[in-house]
Design an enzyme around this catalytic site. Structure first.
Site: not given
Ligand code: PAF
Length: 281
Positions: A28, A34-35
């Protein structure tokens, strides 16, 4: 790196790269380490890497933070570029949920406990958008953080139940130096709240130490977390749960693999954290 805003553009790229292994990181946005750890793993294991950035409205309840959810596309694009992402999929809500949208994906049982109790619409929104994203990007592998342990368990169930041909890879929680799990929502915390937010990881650490010393009584294990969290003036516990790591059903004593999961408000910000522990069979 290219930014694609429409589903048809993504489909074109995917169709032109049929022989390539695609790794996908759904997000999002407001990316943090983390990402980036998910993107790094996707980069190592695949030929093409897609990241989606979409603040999905259907997974927010009425009084939740959809409008205030942090966004910074310029920063996110630079981070993706430096991490070697090939494509960002950046749809708007209209692209994802056109007129008369009326189909939702629901994974029963697993969605009911833990975060599902206080966020009743959340996981249906997650499952719906993730299913759509899988149908659009058609990845071979998709990467999710273990911080959202319930989300990860639900998505694994979803792809199994609906025969979606994608391998789901869970990646370890990335933490700040003082132990706080990285989250886009940490940006909501005031300076004081940020310091107090340490109680989440401290509580879990104490619980883990108790488990390692042989304690198996769930009430005693929960108590040590509760006591730690209550040390922070701005804290309010949403839940402290000890569940079977697969079924997410509450357990009375620690056997098999358990998930210790917590959700706590620090001021107005709801934070989650967890760890798993392999009990004896
Ligand atoms: O974990 C997240 O950021 C959200 O729940 C996801 C998996 C991108 C779905 O919108």
């Amino acid at each position: 790196m290219k930014i694609l805003k429409s589903i048809s553009e993504v489909r074109r790229v995917v169709n032109n790269n049929k022989n390539k292994q695609i790794g996908f990181v759904p997000t999002m946005g407001f990316l943090h380490e983390g990402h980036l750890s998910l993107i790094k793993k996707a980069r190592e294991e695949n030929e093409l890497v897609f990241v989606s950035i979409f603040v999905n409205p259907t997974q927010f309840g009425e009084n939740e933070d959809l409008d205030s959810y942090p966004r910074d596309l310029e920063r996110d694009s630079n981070l993706c570029l430096n991490a070697g992402v090939d494509y960002i999929f950046l749809p708007n809500a209209n692209e994802m949920y056109g007129e008369n949208f009326s189909t939702f994906v629901q994974v029963d049982k697993l969605r009911e406990g833990l975060c599902g109790k206080s966020r009743p619409v959340h996981f249906n929104g997650v499952c719906t958008v993730v299913t759509k994203l899988f149908n659009i990007v058609k990845p071979n592998k998709a990467y999710f953080g273990e911080k959202d342990a319930q989300q990860l368990a639900i998505i694994k169930r979803l792809v199994k139940d609906l025969n979606i041909d994608v391998e789901i890879i869970g990646c370890p929680i990335v933490r700040e130096e003082d132990g706080l799990a990285k989250s886009s929502r940490n940006s909501y915390l005031s300076e004081r709240e940020r310091i107090e937010a340490r109680v989440l990881s401290m509580g879990l650490k104490k619980c883990k130490a108790l488990l390692e010393s042989g304690e198996r009584d769930v009430q005693a294990l929960k108590k040590v977390i509760e006591e730690e969290i209550n040390k922070a003036e701005s804290s309010k516990i949403d839940y402290i749960e000890i569940v079977d790591s697969e079924s997410l059903q509450e357990v009375e004593t620690v056997k098999n693999k358990i998930l210790v999961a917590i959700a706590v408000f620090i001021g107005k910000t709801r934070l989650i954290d967890n760890f798993t522990f392999e009990g004896e069979k």
